[in-house]
Write a protein that holds these residues in place. Structure first.
Motif, PDB file in Angstrom:
ATOM      1  N   ARG A 181       7.056   6.610   0.407  1.00 15.08           N
ATOM      2  CA  ARG A 181       6.011   7.765   0.790  1.00 15.08           C
ATOM      3  C   ARG A 181       5.289   8.128  -0.496  1.00 15.08           C
ATOM      4  O   ARG A 181       5.706   8.207  -1.676  1.00 15.08           O
ATOM      5  CB  ARG A 181       6.858   8.874   1.408  1.00 15.08           C
ATOM      6  CG  ARG A 181       7.406   8.507   2.871  1.00 15.08           C
ATOM      7  CD  ARG A 181       8.407   9.478   3.157  1.00 15.08           C
ATOM      8  NE  ARG A 181       7.939  10.992   3.284  1.00 15.08           N
ATOM      9  CZ  ARG A 181       7.237  11.449   4.316  1.00 15.08           C
ATOM     10  NH1 ARG A 181       6.963  10.473   5.554  1.00 15.08           N
ATOM     11  NH2 ARG A 181       6.478  12.766   4.645  1.00 15.08           N
ATOM     12  N   ASP A 182       3.897   8.862  -0.146  1.00 15.39           N
ATOM     13  CA  ASP A 182       3.157   8.930  -1.280  1.00 15.39           C
ATOM     14  C   ASP A 182       3.509  10.347  -1.807  1.00 15.39           C
ATOM     15  O   ASP A 182       3.614  11.303  -1.026  1.00 15.39           O
ATOM     16  CB  ASP A 182       1.795   8.985  -0.929  1.00 15.39           C
ATOM     17  CG  ASP A 182       0.778   9.049  -2.087  1.00 15.39           C
ATOM     18  OD1 ASP A 182       1.061   9.423  -3.069  1.00 15.39           O
ATOM     19  OD2 ASP A 182      -0.473   9.045  -1.755  1.00 15.39           O
ATOM     20  N   GLN A 194      -5.636   1.649  -3.350  1.00 10.62           N
ATOM     21  CA  GLN A 194      -5.504   0.750  -2.347  1.00 10.62           C
ATOM     22  C   GLN A 194      -6.661  -0.331  -2.318  1.00 10.62           C
ATOM     23  O   GLN A 194      -6.265  -1.460  -2.169  1.00 10.62           O
ATOM     24  CB  GLN A 194      -5.707   1.349  -0.783  1.00 10.62           C
ATOM     25  CG  GLN A 194      -4.653   2.456  -0.477  1.00 10.62           C
ATOM     26  CD  GLN A 194      -4.868   2.667   0.991  1.00 10.62           C
ATOM     27  OE1 GLN A 194      -5.637   2.065   1.805  1.00 10.62           O
ATOM     28  NE2 GLN A 194      -3.513   3.321   1.611  1.00 10.62           N
ATOM     29  N   LEU A 249       0.595  -1.104   0.043  1.00 11.44           N
ATOM     30  CA  LEU A 249      -0.193  -0.083   0.050  1.00 11.44           C
ATOM     31  C   LEU A 249       1.008   1.181   0.051  1.00 11.44           C
ATOM     32  O   LEU A 249       1.207   1.757   0.980  1.00 11.44           O
ATOM     33  CB  LEU A 249      -1.022  -0.049   1.162  1.00 11.44           C
ATOM     34  CG  LEU A 249      -1.791  -1.285   1.177  1.00 11.44           C
ATOM     35  CD1 LEU A 249      -2.671  -1.260   2.770  1.00 11.44           C
ATOM     36  CD2 LEU A 249      -3.107  -1.242  -0.057  1.00 11.44           C
ATOM     37  N   ARG A 250       1.503   1.744  -1.156  1.00  9.69           N
ATOM     38  CA  ARG A 250       2.386   2.616  -1.437  1.00  9.69           C
ATOM     39  C   ARG A 250       1.665   4.001  -1.698  1.00  9.69           C
ATOM     40  O   ARG A 250       2.508   4.761  -2.222  1.00  9.69           O
ATOM     41  CB  ARG A 250       3.361   2.359  -2.308  1.00  9.69           C
ATOM     42  CG  ARG A 250       3.897   0.854  -1.932  1.00  9.69           C
ATOM     43  CD  ARG A 250       5.175   0.224  -2.849  1.00  9.69           C
ATOM     44  NE  ARG A 250       5.493  -1.060  -2.524  1.00  9.69           N
ATOM     45  CZ  ARG A 250       6.575  -1.801  -2.925  1.00  9.69           C
ATOM     46  NH1 ARG A 250       7.113  -1.243  -4.200  1.00  9.69           N
ATOM     47  NH2 ARG A 250       6.846  -2.789  -2.544  1.00  9.69           N
ATOM     48  N   THR A 251       0.451   4.133  -1.606  1.00 11.07           N
ATOM     49  CA  THR A 251      -0.510   5.473  -1.839  1.00 11.07           C
ATOM     50  C   THR A 251      -1.481   5.554  -0.808  1.00 11.07           C
ATOM     51  O   THR A 251      -1.745   4.307  -0.311  1.00 11.07           O
ATOM     52  CB  THR A 251      -0.882   5.487  -3.394  1.00 11.07           C
ATOM     53  OG1 THR A 251      -1.656   6.316  -3.500  1.00 11.07           O
ATOM     54  CG2 THR A 251      -1.666   4.239  -3.424  1.00 11.07           C
ATOM     55  N   ASN A 252      -1.755   6.454  -0.462  1.00 12.08           N
ATOM     56  CA  ASN A 252      -2.796   6.735   0.296  1.00 12.08           C
ATOM     57  C   ASN A 252      -4.324   7.120  -0.374  1.00 12.08           C
ATOM     58  O   ASN A 252      -5.560   7.201   0.047  1.00 12.08           O
ATOM     59  CB  ASN A 252      -2.679   8.166   1.367  1.00 12.08           C
ATOM     60  CG  ASN A 252      -1.431   7.824   2.147  1.00 12.08           C
ATOM     61  OD1 ASN A 252      -1.384   6.877   2.852  1.00 12.08           O
ATOM     62  ND2 ASN A 252      -0.461   9.009   2.210  1.00 12.08           N
ATOM     63  N   THR A 288       4.192  12.032   1.920  1.00 14.49           N
ATOM     64  CA  THR A 288       3.509  11.811   3.225  1.00 14.49           C
ATOM     65  C   THR A 288       3.559  10.236   3.356  1.00 14.49           C
ATOM     66  O   THR A 288       3.588   9.319   2.415  1.00 14.49           O
ATOM     67  CB  THR A 288       2.205  12.158   2.878  1.00 14.49           C
ATOM     68  OG1 THR A 288       1.474  11.547   1.811  1.00 14.49           O
ATOM     69  CG2 THR A 288       1.918  13.670   2.768  1.00 14.49           C
ATOM     70  N   ASP A 289       3.630   9.852   4.608  1.00 16.81           N
ATOM     71  CA  ASP A 289       3.782   8.527   5.011  1.00 16.81           C
ATOM     72  C   ASP A 289       2.503   7.661   4.694  1.00 16.81           C
ATOM     73  O   ASP A 289       1.394   8.302   4.424  1.00 16.81           O
ATOM     74  CB  ASP A 289       3.914   8.480   6.620  1.00 16.81           C
ATOM     75  CG  ASP A 289       5.167   8.358   7.148  1.00 16.81           C
ATOM     76  OD1 ASP A 289       6.082   7.800   6.278  1.00 16.81           O
ATOM     77  OD2 ASP A 289       5.369   8.677   8.370  1.00 16.81           O
ATOM     78  N   THR A 290       2.819   6.435   3.967  1.00  8.49           N
ATOM     79  CA  THR A 290       1.930   5.693   3.863  1.00  8.49           C
ATOM     80  C   THR A 290       1.923   4.235   4.649  1.00  8.49           C
ATOM     81  O   THR A 290       2.810   4.041   5.294  1.00  8.49           O
ATOM     82  CB  THR A 290       2.145   5.210   2.130  1.00  8.49           C
ATOM     83  OG1 THR A 290       3.357   4.246   2.090  1.00  8.49           O
ATOM     84  CG2 THR A 290       2.094   6.289   1.307  1.00  8.49           C
ATOM     85  N   PRO A 291       1.047   3.281   4.410  1.00  7.95           N
ATOM     86  CA  PRO A 291       1.417   2.194   5.176  1.00  7.95           C
ATOM     87  C   PRO A 291       2.570   1.202   4.870  1.00  7.95           C
ATOM     88  O   PRO A 291       3.092   0.809   5.862  1.00  7.95           O
ATOM     89  CB  PRO A 291      -0.127   1.277   4.803  1.00  7.95           C
ATOM     90  CG  PRO A 291      -0.971   2.257   4.638  1.00  7.95           C
ATOM     91  CD  PRO A 291      -0.440   3.387   3.693  1.00  7.95           C
TER      92      PRO A 291
END
Length: 334
Positions: free
Chosen positions: A130-131, A38, A30-33, A146-149
Motif C-alpha cells: 500500500r502506498d 509508475q 506498481l507499489r505507488t500511486n 492507500t491501495d495500489t495496483p
C-alpha cells in the motif's frame, strides 16, 4: 510473387509489430500511486520490446536453415538462452544505484535455481504494497496507506492461492501438475502453507541475512503462503518439452496457438535463474509467438502469478481468452 525473398521480407516486417504495448507492466511492481514512479516501472517495456524484436529476427534466421526437429528445438533453446543473457546485461547496466535491481545484485540474474537453492516467493501480505503504509514493530504489520495496483493484485492472488488447498489442514503442499506433450505428468511449482510455508520463510530469512540484508520485517509465523520452484529434474524436462512444443511444425492454425499457450504455462513451471525469470519468459514468449502467430500474442500483466496459482487447464483457458488473435488467421511465419 512468392518465394524465399518475399517470405524473408514478410518475416523481417513481422517483428515491427512488437512494441512496448506488448509488455504491460506487472501490477505487482506498481507499489505507488505516483504517476512519475509508475512511468519509471512501465519504461522497462521499451527495453523488452527492443530485445524481443532482435530475438524474433535472430530466431527466424536460425530456423530457416534448420534441417530437422532437433535443429529447430536447438534454435528455440538458443533463443531462450539469448533472452536470459539480455536480462542479465539489462540488470548489470541498471540505472538503479541501490536495492535489488542495482548492478551489485546482477549476478543473481545468471545464478541457476537448484534443488539446494530453490526460488521461494511469498504470496500474501498485500498491506506492505500500500502506498504510504508504515511498519509497526509492535504488531509486526504494515499499517495505513492507500491501495495500489500491487496491493490489489496481491490480495487477489493470495485468495486464489489459498483456494488451491483442500479443506484438510494436514495438507501443506499443493503441486501444479504439468501435462507434458508425451502424456506424462510432471511436478511444477509448489504452493506451500502451514509448516511448509513457515520453513520457506525461515529459509528466506537465513538467505537474506547471509547476504547482509534486513530481515526485521520478514514474517516467519502465522498464516503464510509461499511458492517454491519445482525439483531440478522436473524443471529440465518441462523446459525441454516447452521448446519442443514451439519447434513442431503445426499445420493447423489452432494447433499453433495451442502450442504457444501450452508452452507459456510450461516455461513458468520451469524457471532457470534466481532473478529475472519472469521478464525473460515474457520477452521470449512475445518474440517466439510473433513468429508463430499472425501478430504478437497478448500477455496479461499478471501472467506469472496466474501460472503459479492456476491449474494447467485453467491457465491455458484464461490465456487463450486474452488473445485477440483469431485462430483462422494464426499461422507459422517460419
Amino acid at each position: 510473387m512468392s518465394g524465399p525473398a518475399t517470405r524473408e521480407a514478410h518475416e523481417s516486417g513481422s517483428d515491427a509489430t512488437i512494441t512496448a504495448a506488448c509488455f504491460p507492466a506487472p501490477a505487482l511492481l506498481l507499489r505507488t500511486n505516483a504517476p512519475v514512479a509508475q512511468r519509471t516501472v512501465r519504461a522497462f517495456a521499451g527495453q523488452q520490446a527492443e530485445a524481443a524484436r532482435f530475438l524474433a529476427r535472430s530466431l527466424a534466421a536460425a530456423l530457416r536453415p534448420a534441417p530437422d526437429m532437433r535443429a529447430r528445438v536447438a534454435a528455440f533453446i538458443a533463443a531462450f538462452e539469448a533472452t536470459e543473457d539480455w536480462r542479465y546485461r539489462a540488470a548489470a547496466s541498471s540505472p538503479h544505484s541501490t536495492g535489488r535491481y542495482s548492478p551489485m545484485w546482477a549476478d543473481r540474474f545468471r545464478t541457476p535455481i537448484t534443488d539446494d537453492n530453490p526460488n521461494l516467493f511469498r504470496v500474501g501480505d498485500h498491506t506492505r504494497f500500500r502506498d504510504g503504509a508504515t511498519w509497526d514493530p509492535a504488531t509486526r504489520t504494515y499499517q495505513g496507506g492507500t491501495d495500489t495496483p500491487a496491493s490489489r493484485t496481491m490480495r487477489r492472488f493470495e485468495a486464489l492461492a489459498a483456494a488451491r488447498f483442500p479443506p484438510s489442514p494436514r495438507v501443506d503442499v499443493v503441486c501444479n501438475s504439468v501435462s507434458l506433450p508425451d502424456g506424462r505428468i510432471a511436478d511444477g511449482t509448489r504452493l506451500l502453507r502451514g509448516a511448509a510455508a513457515r520453513r520457506a520463510a525461515a529459509e528466506m530469512t537465513a538467505r537474506i541475512s547471509a547476504r547482509g540484508g534486513d530481515t526485521s520485517r520478514i514474517t516467519t509465523s502465522g498464516h503464510l503462503i509461499y511458492t517454491a520452484s519445482a525439483p531440478e529434474a522436473e524443471r529440465h524436462a518441462i523446459f525441454h518439452h516447452a521448446m519442443t512444443l514451439l519447434a513442431r511444425n503445426h499445420t493447423a492454425p489452432a494447433d499453433t496457438l495451442t502450442a504457444w499457450l501450452q508452452a507459456a504455462y510450461l516455461l513458468y513451471q520451469a524457471p532457470r535463474r534466481k532473478r529475472g525469470a519472469d521478464a525473460t519468459i515474457r520477452t521470449f514468449l512475445v518474440a517466439a509467438g510473433t513468429l508463430l502467430l499472425s501478430s504478437p500474442p497478448a500477455l496479461p500483466h499478471d501472467i506469472d502469478l496466474r501460472a503459479y496459482t492456476r491449474t494447467h487447464d485453467l491457465f491455458v483457458t484464461e490465456l487463450r481468452a486474452a488473445q485477440s488473435i483469431g485462430t483462422t488467421s494464426v499461422g507459422r511465419r517460419i
